[in-house]
Design an enzyme around this catalytic site. Structure first.
Site, PDB file in Angstrom:
ATOM      1  N   GLY A 155       0.969  -1.003   0.120  1.00 34.22           N
ATOM      2  CA  GLY A 155       0.077   0.044   0.174  1.00 34.22           C
ATOM      3  C   GLY A 155       0.823   1.048   0.033  1.00 34.22           C
ATOM      4  N   LYS A 159      -6.978  11.048   6.069  1.00 26.25           N
ATOM      5  CA  LYS A 159      -8.419  11.437   6.009  1.00 26.25           C
ATOM      6  C   LYS A 159      -9.155  10.963   7.223  1.00 26.25           C
ATOM      7  CE  LYS A 159      -7.176  13.222   2.230  1.00 26.25           C
ATOM      8  NZ  LYS A 159      -5.445  12.910   2.690  1.00 26.25           N
ATOM      9  N   GLY A 175       5.596  25.166   5.300  1.00 24.57           N
ATOM     10  CA  GLY A 175       4.967  24.752   4.173  1.00 24.57           C
ATOM     11  C   GLY A 175       3.516  24.802   4.025  1.00 24.57           C
ATOM     12  N   ALA A 206      -0.543  20.962   0.016  1.00 27.58           N
ATOM     13  CA  ALA A 206      -1.886  19.986   0.704  1.00 27.58           C
ATOM     14  C   ALA A 206      -1.608  19.387   1.821  1.00 27.58           C
ATOM     15  CB  ALA A 206      -2.073  19.090  -0.342  1.00 27.58           C
ATOM     16  N   ALA A 266       6.745  20.417   6.258  1.00 32.39           N
ATOM     17  CA  ALA A 266       6.054  19.943   5.079  1.00 32.39           C
ATOM     18  C   ALA A 266       6.580  20.629   3.795  1.00 32.39           C
ATOM     19  CB  ALA A 266       4.774  20.139   5.345  1.00 32.39           C
ATOM     20  N   GLY A 311       7.688  19.581   1.054  1.00 29.63           N
ATOM     21  CA  GLY A 311       7.881  18.850  -0.329  1.00 29.63           C
ATOM     22  C   GLY A 311       8.215  17.368  -0.307  1.00 29.63           C
ATOM     23  N   HIS A 328     -31.596  18.238  -8.044  1.00 29.58           N
ATOM     24  CA  HIS A 328     -32.021  19.256  -6.884  1.00 29.58           C
ATOM     25  C   HIS A 328     -32.680  18.839  -5.805  1.00 29.58           C
ATOM     26  CE1 HIS A 328     -33.441  23.016  -5.221  1.00 29.58           C
ATOM     27  NE2 HIS A 328     -34.477  22.515  -4.926  1.00 29.58           N
TER      28      HIS A 328
END
Length: 461
Positions: free
Chosen positions: A37, A49, A176, A179, A264, A266, A440
């Site tokens: 993984g 997440k 950084g 994302a 963070a 890169g 809708h």
């Protein structure tokens, strides 16, 4: 031990390549030194997440009164949050093992390196040499380290340590604002840390459209983040329990003392110990050079995922895997990689997503464009959800109606963006989307309205 295909690395590129190759009747092996993984499943996309979902739930519970509900005594339990995240990663890693076994892929544990001539040396509990007609490099990447600002795993953290903290830091600096950096900033801010983001560029989320980047910065600052852009880190001093950062902002030195720092800044491709010196493979700024079908300059050797050119995203790696394998297997109708149509998603609160050209890039390319915008506050579903802040922005070629780009910020936009990706790949025009019926009440109606706005026909705003 001879194979049709040998894949080195079992991340979202490698294991997908191995499974697809086996499905096509090719005898396949995947070589993995650490965990099935890869980083994405074990230490990246998926477990982060899970963390962010816990933060989102905490946010909703704290605002339960806004929905007519009463909830008392809600607390943050960091060990429990981390345990859930690790459990999710473990479950999915086991799932990859099952999928590989189901598809009759041989899993070879150890570190793989190229010997040249279609041979791969695997060093694990023992040493063995595999021979393959086709070899796919899918070794991924690791966190970039700045000289003088090396993580120590306790006070100065990489994404790995940031995911498994057993206590919530009162103060936190994140260096950084891509994302990864902003997702951690959102997670810790939501749970109650005082977060400061330090970014060397003139705005955060620089891969995004400037307008969306600006809206994101305002939203994050409203939540309590402090964000310094145009700030170059110059010094780091570690105390007993704190870290002091010094950075230059507009020619003036500023300092900040915090409990923890997350670096963070890169990624760096994993190329150093995989035997590239035994091949004709070329590099461009450390990344392996490939053609549209992921071939390298070494006959019979291919490369996919973060070890190649960006964007460095799991879904890009998986798609490269399919393109690569189907092409080498001689399948018909295989299209070369088109990196311009790969969506990007950032799972902050609010979420950010995009595909295609930004407004600035479209203008730089000399395209005459029509821009359409629609705000969340004009959408009934967004208001009903209690999520009225956000924007959907579309860019169309003024002459042909081609969809050039879509840029979104707000609730669930990481799900909405795929509609624009399908439209781009299907070469739909603004009129095609204008003539499409959207259900809708849904958030997706804003995609329709943003297109209508580009045509000067917006209805609900």
């Amino acid at each position: 031990m001879s194979y049709d295909v040998i894949v080195i690395g079992a991340g979202p590129g490698g294991y997908v390549a191995a499974i697809r190759a086996s499905q096509l009747g090719l005898k396949t092996a995947v070589v993995e030194s650490t965990h099935l993984g890869g980083i994405c499943l074990n230490w990246g996309c998926i477990p982060t997440k899970a963390l962010l979902r816990s933060a989102e739930m905490y946010h909703h519970i704290k605002h339960a009164k806004d929905y007519g509900l009463s909830v008392a005594d809600v607390k943050v339990d960091m060990p429990a949050i981390v345990a859930r995240s690790r459990g999710v990663a473990k479950q999915l890693s086991g799932g990859i093992a099952h999928l590989l076994k189901k598809n009759k892929v041989d899993v070879v544990n150890g570190h793989g390196s190229l010997l040249g001539g279609g041979k791969v040396l695997v060093k694990g509990t023992d040493e063995k040499t595999l021979t393959g007609k086709h070899i796919i490099i899918a070794t991924g990447a690791r966190a970039r380290v700045l000289s003088g600002f090396e993580p120590d795993g306790t006070r100065v953290l990489t994404y790995r340590e940031a995911m498994v903290q057993d206590t919530l830091p009162k103060t936190l600096a994140i260096v950084g604002s891509g994302a990864i950096g902003m997702e951690f900033a959102s997670f810790y801010t939501t749970l109650g840390s005082k977060v400061t983001v330090i970014e060397a560029m003139d705005r955060i989320l620089t891969a995004e459209d400037a307008e969306i980047s600006g809206l994101a910065k305002k939203a994050f600052e409203k939540q309590g983040m402090t964000i310094h852009v145009g700030a170059k880190l110059t010094k780091m001093d570690k105390g007993k329990d704190t870290v002091t950062l010094t950075f230059d902002k507009g020619g003036k030195p500023e300092s900040l003392t915090v409990d923890r720092v997350i670096m963070a800044v890169g990624i760096v491709p994993n190329i150093e110990t995989i035997g590239l010196e035994n091949t004709k493979i070329r590099l461009d700024r450390g990344h392996i050079v490939t053609d549209g079908y992921l071939k390298t300059d070494e006959a019979g050797v291919y490369a996919i995922g973060d070890v190649t050119a960006g964007p460095w995203l799991a879904h890009k790696a998986s798609h490269e895997a399919i393109v690569c394998v189907e092409k080498l297997a001689g399948q018909p109708h295989v299209h070369p990689m088109d990196r311009a149509k790969i969506p990007g998603c950032t799972y902050t609160m609010p979420q950010v997503a995009s595909v295609g050209l930004s407004e600035a890039k479209a203008k730089e390319a000399g395209r005459a464009i029509k821009v359409g915008r629609f705000p969340f506050m004009g959408n009934g579903k967004a208001i009903a959800l209690g999520e009225p802040e956000g924007l959907i922005k579309t860019l169309y070629d003024a002459k042909t109606g081609e969809l050039l780009g879509a840029h979104l910020i707000g609730a669930e936009v990481t799900e909405l963006v795929q509609g624009f990706v399908i439209a781009m790949n299907g070469e739909l025009t603004e009129l095609d989307l204008a003539h499409t019926v959207f259900p809708h009440p849904t958030l997706s109606e804003m995609m329709h309205e943003a297109t209508l706005d580009a045509l000067g026909r917006v209805i609900h705003f």
